[in-house]
Structures are given as structure tokens and as C-alpha cells.
Design an enzyme around this catalytic site. Structure first.
Site, short mmCIF file in Angstrom:
data_model
loop_
_atom_site.label_atom_id
_atom_site.label_comp_id
_atom_site.label_asym_id
_atom_site.label_seq_id
_atom_site.Cartn_x
_atom_site.Cartn_y
_atom_site.Cartn_z
N LEU A 13 -22.54 69.71 -81.82
CA LEU A 13 -22.76 68.30 -80.84
C LEU A 13 -22.91 67.12 -81.77
CD1 LEU A 13 -25.85 69.16 -78.51
CD2 LEU A 13 -23.62 69.64 -78.30
N ALA A 15 -20.81 64.05 -80.59
CA ALA A 15 -20.21 63.26 -80.07
C ALA A 15 -20.81 61.76 -79.77
CB ALA A 15 -19.92 63.81 -78.41
N ARG A 20 -28.58 53.49 -82.76
CA ARG A 20 -29.50 53.18 -83.92
C ARG A 20 -28.79 53.55 -85.36
NH1 ARG A 20 -33.18 57.26 -80.96
NH2 ARG A 20 -30.97 58.20 -80.86
N GLN A 77 -15.68 65.62 -75.36
CA GLN A 77 -16.52 64.80 -74.21
C GLN A 77 -16.49 63.54 -74.10
OE1 GLN A 77 -20.60 64.76 -75.46
NE2 GLN A 77 -21.76 64.96 -73.05
N THR A 83 -26.37 65.63 -74.27
CA THR A 83 -26.47 66.86 -75.30
C THR A 83 -26.35 67.94 -73.98
OG1 THR A 83 -29.03 67.12 -74.49
CG2 THR A 83 -28.05 65.75 -77.15
N ASN A 174 -38.98 69.25 -80.77
CA ASN A 174 -37.70 70.17 -80.39
C ASN A 174 -36.44 69.87 -81.89
OD1 ASN A 174 -34.90 71.84 -80.13
ND2 ASN A 174 -34.82 69.17 -78.25
N ARG A 336 -10.24 56.94 -116.15
CA ARG A 336 -9.49 56.79 -114.61
C ARG A 336 -8.80 57.48 -114.75
NH1 ARG A 336 -6.97 51.55 -115.34
NH2 ARG A 336 -5.84 52.32 -113.38
N LYS A 354 -5.72 56.36 -118.91
CA LYS A 354 -5.81 56.24 -117.52
C LYS A 354 -4.23 57.35 -118.12
CE LYS A 354 -2.64 54.25 -116.02
NZ LYS A 354 -1.36 53.26 -115.23
C1 UD1 Z 1 -32.29 65.55 -79.19
C2 UD1 Z 1 -33.18 65.88 -78.53
C3 UD1 Z 1 -34.55 66.38 -78.21
C4 UD1 Z 1 -34.58 66.32 -80.47
C5 UD1 Z 1 -34.01 65.90 -81.15
C6 UD1 Z 1 -33.64 66.12 -82.41
C7 UD1 Z 1 -32.15 66.48 -76.06
C8 UD1 Z 1 -31.98 65.58 -74.70
N1 UD1 Z 1 -33.06 65.42 -76.78
O1 UD1 Z 1 -32.47 64.13 -78.92
O2 UD1 Z 1 -35.46 66.96 -78.61
O3 UD1 Z 1 -36.21 66.42 -80.64
O4 UD1 Z 1 -32.08 65.80 -80.96
O5 UD1 Z 1 -33.30 65.87 -82.98
O6 UD1 Z 1 -30.77 67.12 -76.40
N2 UD1 Z 1 -24.37 64.59 -78.48
C9 UD1 Z 1 -23.52 64.40 -77.92
N3 UD1 Z 1 -23.21 64.04 -76.48
C10 UD1 Z 1 -24.13 63.64 -75.71
C11 UD1 Z 1 -24.84 63.28 -76.72
C12 UD1 Z 1 -25.08 63.94 -77.34
O7 UD1 Z 1 -22.56 65.20 -78.71
O8 UD1 Z 1 -23.31 63.26 -74.93
C13 UD1 Z 1 -24.82 64.77 -79.22
C14 UD1 Z 1 -25.33 63.89 -81.00
O9 UD1 Z 1 -23.50 63.34 -81.55
C15 UD1 Z 1 -26.01 64.03 -81.57
C16 UD1 Z 1 -26.70 64.91 -80.52
O10 UD1 Z 1 -26.27 64.91 -79.99
O11 UD1 Z 1 -25.95 64.99 -82.89
C17 UD1 Z 1 -28.45 64.98 -80.33
O12 UD1 Z 1 -27.88 63.80 -79.58
P1 UD1 Z 1 -29.03 62.54 -80.62
O13 UD1 Z 1 -28.41 61.73 -79.16
O14 UD1 Z 1 -29.07 62.48 -81.65
O15 UD1 Z 1 -30.28 62.57 -79.08
P2 UD1 Z 1 -31.92 62.82 -79.73
O16 UD1 Z 1 -32.15 61.07 -79.28
O17 UD1 Z 1 -32.34 62.94 -81.18
CA CA Z 2 -30.64 62.75 -83.08
#
Ligand code: UD1
Ligand code: CA
Length: 464
Positions: A13, A15, A20, A77, A83, A174, A336, A354
Site C-alpha cells: 500500500l 497510495a 503529516r 487508486q 487502506t 497493528n 569526482r 575527474k
Molecule cells: C494504518 C492502520 C493502523 C496501523 C498503522 C501501522 C488502517 C486503517 N490503519 O494506519 O491500524 O496501526 O497503519 O503503521 O489500516 N494507503 C493507501 N491508500 C489509502 C490509504 C492509505 O494506499 O487510501 C497506504 C498509505 O500510503 C500507507 C498505508 O496505506 O502506506 C497506511 O496508511 P496510513 O494512512 O499511513 O495509515 P495509518 O494511519 O498509519
Molecule cells: Ca502509516
């Protein structure tokens, strides 16, 4: 590799917008120890023997996809709705032969291949619908908390934003790494809702749905380190530090001495040979490979370069170089791109090179610039000598034959060739070729004026 692994797909994942991070760069492309977060995860995933690896991209999709390159298939996506939605988008493109998914987050670069393997194994062993990686953290702030029932089994995961006071005290979190049986997962993803604090389709809700529906979910409790995710730049630095410790520990166990590991910075894909000593404030970057028995540092950066055995490099900066064995560099030199230094050479203090070849056993000991040059073997380049390679428009080559002796402060005005066994007189501006065995000297004859000091002194006294 188990026989099951052939029907396994990995979904990464990546996307999310990474709000932050407060950055123009997509979060997955921020780096620790030289690699993007996403590449760190791909490194771990590649050992699993999955039939397919799919990266979910969205924010900065083009940029992220180009980093992924041939390593995996990217699916877009378009809207980052959470997620759970991200996994649903990935599941749509998986081949019909896939019956098992391993889902990992592109922002958790410390998770290890072996842990992912045992996560998948644990699920298979118990024929569970899902297994998930958890960790117990000192400070669980920001993570989804794992809520367990009276029997100790998982009940659900609550995101920090949705948690009530008591739930926030839970320190088991998690890690966002799961193994899923495909069929029940796809059914569960279709049933997700976004009725939560963030208005997102949470993958974590799949777990709650399973438990409620009587499907088996296993928690694998891993290390706190592997669960560390990157959501902001402070976490980026923290994770970077953990990664650096990991790299340094592995190198030290493999026979590399680090005088001060805390000030030694080695990128993920760098190789360092046994009995090499890395001194403080040494940075080894990119694709650098260092041989055995070298001493590198202090205060040295080596980027994308290859060094042989027995080299000594102090207070210097090397980029895109090939350095043979038993070469001494520095202190205070800059090599270089395109510098190729033969074995036994010395590139001493305050020397810049170089796009040049310096042949075996040759020495450029002090204060020189060597650019676009081809220096033979056993050549000595006297202090302060310079290849004048640039005429204001074009670069030109300087060729110096074997065993030539370049007098101090020789300006070699390129294109120019100094033959084998030739010499140049100190202070000469050499703009014509010097034949083999000859001396090239270019300077006006010296005039000595007898008694000059005394005459000057007397003259001054008279004027006073
Ligand atoms: C997520 C988990 C949380 C866990 C934490 C661990 C969920 C709802 N929460 O939270 O329980 O403790 O990771 O690090 O799953 N992403 C997508 N598409 C989206 C949203 C997110 O691809 O629509 C990807 C983000 O780029 C990232 C990952 O999913 O790489 C996690 O998303 P992020 O927003 O960082 O979730 P957390 O709030 O960290
Ligand atoms: Ca995260």
C-alpha cells in the site's frame, strides 16, 4: 519456499498522500539509509517468491511508479479512500490463480522478509482467514490498537482517531502487515463502510467482520522495531536510525570494525569487506563497494564507488570512482565521477580528479587538478600541477606516458601529450607535446642580481 507460495500475491500500500510529512514528495519516496521507504519494503517482499507483487499507487502515482519500475506491477487508486479500499483496488487486478494475499504498508520499511514469511505460514498452518502482525509498543500513539477479548483472542482494531480513552491505553498495535485467504477477503472488502472518524474504508474493519462472522484470525506478535511506521519526519529520522543500527550491526558481525557506529552512515546496498575499519563521520552511499582491509575516514564520503582491498582514504570525498587495491587517498581530496585509480597509487592531499585514469603505482601527492587525463604507470605528478582541460568552450585530454616525471607546478594545457619517461621542468606551462624521454621546459631564464637585498635596504633608509 513452501509450495503455497506460488499462489501468493503481495500487495504493497503506497497510495496515501502522507499529509503529516508536509512534503512535495510522496511519502513512499522519502528515504532511509539511501533507499526510499517503498524500495525497503520491496527488498523484503522480493524474497517471498510471490507470483505477483502489486503496488497500490495514487498520490504522486507517476513518480512512485517510476521508482517501482520493473520490480512490481503498479495499480492506481485514484482516490485514497482508505487502506481497505486500496486492497480492494489491488485485488481486482490479481490473476485467478492467486488465492492468498500478503498485504504490507509502504511506510513500514523495517518489516523483515522472514517475519512476513512466518505471518503467511501461521495463517496456513491454522487454515485461518487472516493473520496479522502486531507489536507491543512503549508509546502506541498514532497506531491502531489491537483489542483482545477475554480469551485473549483478537476482537477488533480501533484506530487512534476512533478510540475512546480506555482503548488508547492499549499498547498492542497493528503493524499493518497481514496474510489473507483471498475469497473471504474479497467478500469482506465489499461489505466495508466508511462510518468512522476519518471517513475511510479501513482494512482493519475486515478483521472485526471476520471475528463477528466466526472466521479465524491469528495475531502474530512481532518486534516493536519492525512495526515502526513513518507518518511524519520525526518518525522518518527514528526509523532511519533503527535501520542504520541494523546495517551497522550486520556489518560489524561480518567483520567490519566501526570505531563509532553512531557516527557511521552506510546505505542499505553498500558492501564492505572484512577487516576494513570505518572511522567516525564516514558516509558510504549508493552502490558503493569497499574491499577488505581498508581504512575509510574519518570524515569521508564515498558515493557510488568501488574500492579494492587495502585502501586508505582520509578526510575525502569520492563519487562515481573506481579505485584499485592499496591506494591512498587524502587527506582532503575530491575524486569526482569517472576517476579510475590503479593499484598502489597515491592521490594525496588537496587533489581533485575527474574523468581520468591514473595508472598503477602513479602518484599525485599534493595540490593538483587532474581532469580528462590519462596518466600511465609509475608517473610522478609534482606538487601543484594542473591539467588545464578547459579552454572556455570545450574540454580536452591530457595524456601522460609511463614513468614520466611532471615537475612541480606544471600547467599541462590540453590537448597535450607528455611521452613515456619524459619530464617537465617545474613551473612550466606545457602546451606542446613532449616526446618520450625528453624534458619539456617552458620558462624565462633566471637572472640573479648581486647585492640586491642590501641595495634595497640602503635605498629605503635614504628615503626616510
Ligand atoms: C494504518 C492502520 C493502523 C496501523 C498503522 C501501522 C488502517 C486503517 N490503519 O494506519 O491500524 O496501526 O497503519 O503503521 O489500516 N494507503 C493507501 N491508500 C489509502 C490509504 C492509505 O494506499 O487510501 C497506504 C498509505 O500510503 C500507507 C498505508 O496505506 O502506506 C497506511 O496508511 P496510513 O494512512 O499511513 O495509515 P495509518 O494511519 O498509519
Ligand atoms: Ca502509516
Amino acid at each position: 519456499m513452501s509450495e503455497h507460495s506460488t499462489s501468493l500475491a503481495v500487495v504493497v500500500l503506497a497510495a496515501g498522500i502522507g499529509k503529516r510529512m508536509r512534503s512535495e514528495t510522496p511519502k513512499a519516496l522519502h528515504r532511509v539509509c539511501g533507499s526510499t521507504l517503498l524500495e525497503c519494503v520491496l527488498d523484503q517482499v522480493e524474497g517471498l517468491g510471490a507470483r505477483e507483487v502489486v503496488v497500490v499507487v495514487g498520490h504522486g502515482a507517476a513518480e512512485v511508479s517510476s521508482v517501482v519500475g520493473e520490480r512490481a506491477r503498479c495499480v492506481v487508486q485514484a482516490e485514497q479512500n482508505g487502506t481497505g479500499h486500496a486492497v480492494a483496488v489491488a485485488a481486482e487486478v490479481l490473476g485467478p490463480d492467486i488465492d492468498e494475499l500478503l498485504v504490507v504498508s509502504g511506510d513500514s520499511p523495517l518489516v523483515r522478509s522472514s517475519t512476513l514469511e512466518s505471518l503467511a505460514e501461521a495463517r496456513r498452518a491454522e487454515s485461518a482467514a487472516a493473520s496479522m502482525l502486531t507489536a507491543v509498543l512503549e508509546d502506541p500513539t498514532g497506531y491502531g490498537r489491537v483489542l483482545r477479548g477475554e480469551g485473549g483472542g483478537i476482537e477488533r482494531i480501533v484506530e487512534e482517531a476512533d478510540a475512546v480513552a480506555g482503548e488508547r491505553d492499549v499498547r498492542e498495535v497493528n503493524a499493518c502487515a497481514y496474510a489473507f485467504d483471498r475469497a473471504p477477503l474479497e467478500t469482506a472488502l465489499k461489505g466495508l463502510t466508511n462510518e468512522n472518524a476519518q471517513g475511510e474504508y479501513y482494512l482493519t474493519d475486515v478483521i472485526e467482520g471476520y471475528v463477528d462472522g466466526g472466521l479465524r484470525v491469528i495475531a502474530v506478535v512481532g518486534s516493536a522495531e519492525e512495526a515502526m511506521g513513518v507518518n511524519d519526519r520525526s518518525q522518518l529520522a527514528f526509523v532511519g536510525e533503527l535501520m542504520r543500527d541494523r546495517i551497522n550491526r550486520e556489518l560489524m558481525l561480518s567483520g567490519v570494525t566501526m570505531v563509532d557506529p553512531r557516527s557511521t552512515y552506510v546505505d542499505l546496498h553498500v558492501a564492505v569487506g572484512r577487516d576494513t575499519v570505518l572511522l567516525p563521520m564516514t558516509f558510504l552511499r549508493g552502490s558503493t563497494r569497499i574491499g577488505e582491509g581498508c581504512s575509510i575516514g574519518p570524515c569521508t564520503e564515498v558515493n557510488d564507488s568501488v574500492l579494492g582491498d587495502g585502501c586508505i582514504v582520509t578526510f575525502s570525498w569520492l563519487d562515481g570512482c573506481e579505485v584499485s587495491s592499496d591506494v591512498e587517498v587524502g587527506p582532503y581530496s575530491r575524486l569526482r565521477p569517472g576517476s579510475r585509480v590503479g593499484s598502489g597509487c597515491r592521490v594525496g592531499s588537496y587533489v581533485e580528479t575527474k574523468n581520468s585514469v591514473i595508472g598503477r603505482g602513479s602518484k599525485v601527492p599534493h595540490l593538483s587538478y587532474i581532469g580528462d587525463a590519462e596518466i600511465g604507470e609509475d608517473v610522478n605528478v609534482g606538487a601543484g600541477s594542473i591539467t588545464c582541460n578547459y579552454d572556455g568552450e570545450k574540454k580536452h585530454r591530457t595524456v601522460i606516458g609511463d614513468r614520466a616525471f611532471i615537475g612541480s607546478d606544471t600547467m599541462m594545457v590540453a590537448p597535450v601529450k607528455i611521452g613515456a619517461d619524459a619530464a617537465t621542468g617545474a613551473g612550466s606551462a606545457i602546451y606542446e607535446d613532449v616526446p618520450d624521454g625528453s624534458l619539456g621546459v617552458e620558462r624565462s631564464e633566471q637572472k640573479n642580481i648581486p647585492g640586491w637585498r642590501k641595495k634595497r635596504k640602503d635605498g629605503r633608509a635614504r628615503r626616510r
